[in-house]
Design a protein around this motif. Structure first.
Motif, PDB file in Angstrom:
ATOM      1  N   GLY A  15      36.323   0.980  46.499  1.00 38.54           N
ATOM      2  CA  GLY A  15      37.352   0.199  45.820  1.00 38.54           C
ATOM      3  C   GLY A  15      37.748  -1.041  46.585  1.00 38.54           C
ATOM      4  O   GLY A  15      37.023  -2.034  46.599  1.00 38.54           O
ATOM      5  N   LYS A  16      38.888  -0.968  47.233  1.00 42.11           N
ATOM      6  CA  LYS A  16      39.496  -2.099  47.939  1.00 42.11           C
ATOM      7  C   LYS A  16      38.531  -2.846  48.856  1.00 42.11           C
ATOM      8  O   LYS A  16      38.531  -4.075  48.900  1.00 42.11           O
ATOM      9  CB  LYS A  16      40.698  -1.585  48.743  1.00 42.11           C
ATOM     10  N   GLY A  17      37.680  -2.116  49.568  1.00 41.84           N
ATOM     11  CA  GLY A  17      36.751  -2.756  50.499  1.00 41.84           C
ATOM     12  C   GLY A  17      35.523  -3.339  49.836  1.00 41.84           C
ATOM     13  O   GLY A  17      34.853  -4.193  50.401  1.00 41.84           O
ATOM     14  N   ASN A  18      35.217  -2.858  48.643  1.00 40.66           N
ATOM     15  CA  ASN A  18      34.060  -3.315  47.881  1.00 40.66           C
ATOM     16  C   ASN A  18      32.750  -3.174  48.680  1.00 40.66           C
ATOM     17  O   ASN A  18      31.809  -3.917  48.471  1.00 40.66           O
ATOM     18  CB  ASN A  18      34.264  -4.770  47.428  1.00 40.66           C
ATOM     19  N   CYS A  19      32.710  -2.234  49.617  1.00 41.56           N
ATOM     20  CA  CYS A  19      31.528  -2.021  50.465  1.00 41.56           C
ATOM     21  C   CYS A  19      30.335  -1.570  49.627  1.00 41.56           C
ATOM     22  O   CYS A  19      29.183  -1.905  49.922  1.00 41.56           O
ATOM     23  CB  CYS A  19      31.812  -0.969  51.540  1.00 41.56           C
ATOM     24  N   TYR A  20      30.632  -0.812  48.559  1.00 37.77           N
ATOM     25  CA  TYR A  20      29.579  -0.242  47.735  1.00 37.77           C
ATOM     26  C   TYR A  20      28.748  -1.313  47.030  1.00 37.77           C
ATOM     27  O   TYR A  20      27.615  -1.073  46.657  1.00 37.77           O
ATOM     28  CB  TYR A  20      30.180   0.719  46.702  1.00 37.77           C
ATOM     29  N   SER A  21      29.292  -2.493  46.894  1.00 35.38           N
ATOM     30  CA  SER A  21      28.522  -3.548  46.228  1.00 35.38           C
ATOM     31  C   SER A  21      27.267  -3.908  47.026  1.00 35.38           C
ATOM     32  O   SER A  21      26.300  -4.403  46.458  1.00 35.38           O
ATOM     33  CB  SER A  21      29.380  -4.786  45.971  1.00 35.38           C
ATOM     34  N   CYS A  22      27.260  -3.651  48.340  1.00 36.81           N
ATOM     35  CA  CYS A  22      26.100  -3.987  49.179  1.00 36.81           C
ATOM     36  C   CYS A  22      25.482  -2.801  49.910  1.00 36.81           C
ATOM     37  O   CYS A  22      24.352  -2.907  50.386  1.00 36.81           O
ATOM     38  CB  CYS A  22      26.497  -5.026  50.226  1.00 36.81           C
TER      39      CYS A  22
ATOM     40  N   ARG B 222      19.904   4.506  51.082  1.00 35.94           N
ATOM     41  CA  ARG B 222      18.857   3.499  50.876  1.00 35.94           C
ATOM     42  C   ARG B 222      19.419   2.099  51.054  1.00 35.94           C
ATOM     43  O   ARG B 222      20.586   1.844  50.806  1.00 35.94           O
ATOM     44  CB  ARG B 222      18.222   3.652  49.499  1.00 35.94           C
ATOM     45  N   LYS B 223      18.549   1.213  51.485  1.00 38.58           N
ATOM     46  CA  LYS B 223      18.933  -0.174  51.673  1.00 38.58           C
ATOM     47  C   LYS B 223      19.166  -0.815  50.310  1.00 38.58           C
ATOM     48  O   LYS B 223      18.434  -0.597  49.363  1.00 38.58           O
ATOM     49  CB  LYS B 223      17.838  -0.919  52.433  1.00 38.58           C
ATOM     50  N   SER B 224      20.188  -1.591  50.224  1.00 39.41           N
ATOM     51  CA  SER B 224      20.480  -2.364  49.018  1.00 39.41           C
ATOM     52  C   SER B 224      20.515  -3.824  49.483  1.00 39.41           C
ATOM     53  O   SER B 224      19.588  -4.272  50.125  1.00 39.41           O
ATOM     54  CB  SER B 224      21.820  -1.898  48.434  1.00 39.41           C
ATOM     55  N   ILE B 225      21.580  -4.509  49.241  1.00 34.45           N
ATOM     56  CA  ILE B 225      21.742  -5.851  49.805  1.00 34.45           C
ATOM     57  C   ILE B 225      21.899  -5.730  51.318  1.00 34.45           C
ATOM     58  O   ILE B 225      21.335  -6.486  52.092  1.00 34.45           O
ATOM     59  CB  ILE B 225      22.953  -6.568  49.175  1.00 34.45           C
ATOM     60  N   GLY B 226      22.668  -4.724  51.722  1.00 30.19           N
ATOM     61  CA  GLY B 226      22.866  -4.442  53.140  1.00 30.19           C
ATOM     62  C   GLY B 226      22.225  -3.120  53.508  1.00 30.19           C
ATOM     63  O   GLY B 226      21.717  -2.393  52.649  1.00 30.19           O
ATOM     64  N   PRO B 227      22.249  -2.769  54.786  1.00 28.90           N
ATOM     65  CA  PRO B 227      21.660  -1.497  55.220  1.00 28.90           C
ATOM     66  C   PRO B 227      22.438  -0.301  54.668  1.00 28.90           C
ATOM     67  O   PRO B 227      23.608  -0.421  54.309  1.00 28.90           O
ATOM     68  CB  PRO B 227      21.757  -1.560  56.742  1.00 28.90           C
ATOM     69  N   SER B 228      21.775   0.839  54.617  1.00 27.95           N
ATOM     70  CA  SER B 228      22.421   2.055  54.115  1.00 27.95           C
ATOM     71  C   SER B 228      23.460   2.558  55.117  1.00 27.95           C
ATOM     72  O   SER B 228      23.415   2.224  56.304  1.00 27.95           O
ATOM     73  CB  SER B 228      21.366   3.145  53.886  1.00 27.95           C
ATOM     74  N   ILE B 229      24.372   3.370  54.620  1.00 33.80           N
ATOM     75  CA  ILE B 229      25.362   4.005  55.499  1.00 33.80           C
ATOM     76  C   ILE B 229      24.634   4.825  56.561  1.00 33.80           C
ATOM     77  O   ILE B 229      24.989   4.796  57.729  1.00 33.80           O
ATOM     78  CB  ILE B 229      26.322   4.918  54.700  1.00 33.80           C
TER      79      ILE B 229
ATOM     80  N   PRO C 201      27.643  -7.767  65.654  1.00 35.64           N
ATOM     81  CA  PRO C 201      26.872  -6.868  64.787  1.00 35.64           C
ATOM     82  C   PRO C 201      25.664  -6.315  65.539  1.00 35.64           C
ATOM     83  O   PRO C 201      25.028  -7.028  66.311  1.00 35.64           O
ATOM     84  CB  PRO C 201      26.439  -7.774  63.639  1.00 35.64           C
ATOM     85  N   ILE C 202      25.351  -5.048  65.299  1.00 38.84           N
ATOM     86  CA  ILE C 202      24.172  -4.445  65.926  1.00 38.84           C
ATOM     87  C   ILE C 202      23.169  -3.923  64.894  1.00 38.84           C
ATOM     88  O   ILE C 202      22.059  -3.569  65.248  1.00 38.84           O
ATOM     89  CB  ILE C 202      24.554  -3.326  66.926  1.00 38.84           C
ATOM     90  N   VAL C 203      23.541  -3.911  63.638  1.00 38.10           N
ATOM     91  CA  VAL C 203      22.628  -3.503  62.564  1.00 38.10           C
ATOM     92  C   VAL C 203      22.333  -4.754  61.735  1.00 38.10           C
ATOM     93  O   VAL C 203      23.247  -5.381  61.202  1.00 38.10           O
ATOM     94  CB  VAL C 203      23.257  -2.417  61.663  1.00 38.10           C
ATOM     95  N   ASP C 204      21.077  -5.114  61.634  1.00 40.36           N
ATOM     96  CA  ASP C 204      20.666  -6.313  60.890  1.00 40.36           C
ATOM     97  C   ASP C 204      21.512  -7.547  61.246  1.00 40.36           C
ATOM     98  O   ASP C 204      22.103  -8.181  60.363  1.00 40.36           O
ATOM     99  CB  ASP C 204      20.735  -6.076  59.375  1.00 40.36           C
ATOM    100  N   PRO C 205      21.577  -7.928  62.515  1.00 44.71           N
ATOM    101  CA  PRO C 205      22.408  -9.078  62.888  1.00 44.71           C
ATOM    102  C   PRO C 205      21.981 -10.376  62.199  1.00 44.71           C
ATOM    103  O   PRO C 205      22.809 -11.273  62.005  1.00 44.71           O
ATOM    104  CB  PRO C 205      22.236  -9.177  64.412  1.00 44.71           C
ATOM    105  N   GLU C 206      20.725 -10.443  61.762  1.00 45.00           N
ATOM    106  CA  GLU C 206      20.258 -11.646  61.057  1.00 45.00           C
ATOM    107  C   GLU C 206      20.925 -11.810  59.689  1.00 45.00           C
ATOM    108  O   GLU C 206      20.974 -12.894  59.134  1.00 45.00           O
ATOM    109  CB  GLU C 206      18.727 -11.650  60.922  1.00 45.00           C
ATOM    110  N   ASN C 207      21.459 -10.726  59.138  1.00 46.00           N
ATOM    111  CA  ASN C 207      22.153 -10.787  57.843  1.00 46.00           C
ATOM    112  C   ASN C 207      23.671 -10.855  57.999  1.00 46.00           C
ATOM    113  O   ASN C 207      24.407 -10.712  57.025  1.00 46.00           O
ATOM    114  CB  ASN C 207      21.785  -9.578  56.986  1.00 46.00           C
ATOM    115  N   TYR C 208      24.130 -11.065  59.206  1.00 43.97           N
ATOM    116  CA  TYR C 208      25.562 -11.097  59.494  1.00 43.97           C
ATOM    117  C   TYR C 208      26.288 -12.164  58.673  1.00 43.97           C
ATOM    118  O   TYR C 208      27.402 -11.948  58.210  1.00 43.97           O
ATOM    119  CB  TYR C 208      25.786 -11.328  60.987  1.00 43.97           C
ATOM    120  N   SER C 209      25.659 -13.291  58.445  1.00 46.86           N
ATOM    121  CA  SER C 209      26.324 -14.361  57.694  1.00 46.86           C
ATOM    122  C   SER C 209      26.688 -13.917  56.276  1.00 46.86           C
ATOM    123  O   SER C 209      27.714 -14.325  55.740  1.00 46.86           O
ATOM    124  CB  SER C 209      25.458 -15.622  57.654  1.00 46.86           C
ATOM    125  N   VAL C 210      25.850 -13.061  55.670  1.00 49.93           N
ATOM    126  CA  VAL C 210      26.148 -12.528  54.337  1.00 49.93           C
ATOM    127  C   VAL C 210      27.351 -11.592  54.413  1.00 49.93           C
ATOM    128  O   VAL C 210      28.271 -11.678  53.603  1.00 49.93           O
ATOM    129  CB  VAL C 210      24.922 -11.805  53.742  1.00 49.93           C
TER     130      VAL C 210
END
Length: 135
Positions: free
Chosen positions: A53-60, A65-72, A96-105
């Motif tokens: 909800g509030k965090g909208n984390c699920y959108s990525c 499984r990987k979506s826009i961002g890495p899986s939980i 960031p230590i997981v996918d630091p190259e995608n940190y800007s997103v």
């Protein structure tokens, strides 16, 4: 014949009594949950609500499984292996230590996370840890 009916009846009665006792023991265990377990359950529920909800984390992020961002699962695996501070990362206090190259997103979502309380961040981490431990 009468003796065998009595024996069968006695066996059935004893079996039912034993099953009844076991059923009561199971109920007793669930009633006497420790306060810590109740708090963990409440934190998990709150964390799930924040994640979806509030965090909208699920959108990525998805559970396994990987979506826009890495899986939980991947996030928590890396944070555990590297003894990372997920809450510190969400507060932008650690790199960031997981996918630091995608940190800007991901960085665009930190505006939402700035409004999370310490308790909410802990609940979010609890949810993610629990999800990762069940997969």
């Amino acid at each position: 014949m009468k003796k065998s009916r009595t024996i069968v009846g006695s066996v059935i009665a004893i079996s039912m009594l034993l099953m009844s006792c076991q059923s009561n023991q199971k109920k007793e265990k669930s009633i006497t949950l420790s306060d810590k377990k109740r708090q963990q359950s409440a934190a998990f529920i709150q964390g799930e609500a924040l994640f979806k909800g509030k965090g909208n984390c699920y959108s990525c992020h998805r559970a396994a499984r990987k979506s826009i961002g890495p899986s939980i699962l991947k996030i928590m695996e890396v944070y555990k292996a590297q003894d990372g501070d997920i809450i510190g990362f969400l507060q932008q206090k650690t790199a960031p230590i997981v996918d630091p190259e995608n940190y800007s997103v991901m960085k665009t979502n930190f505006a939402v996370l700035k409004h999370f309380s310490e308790q909410e961040l802990k609940a979010l981490a609890e949810y993610m840890n629990e999800i990762a431990s069940t997969h």
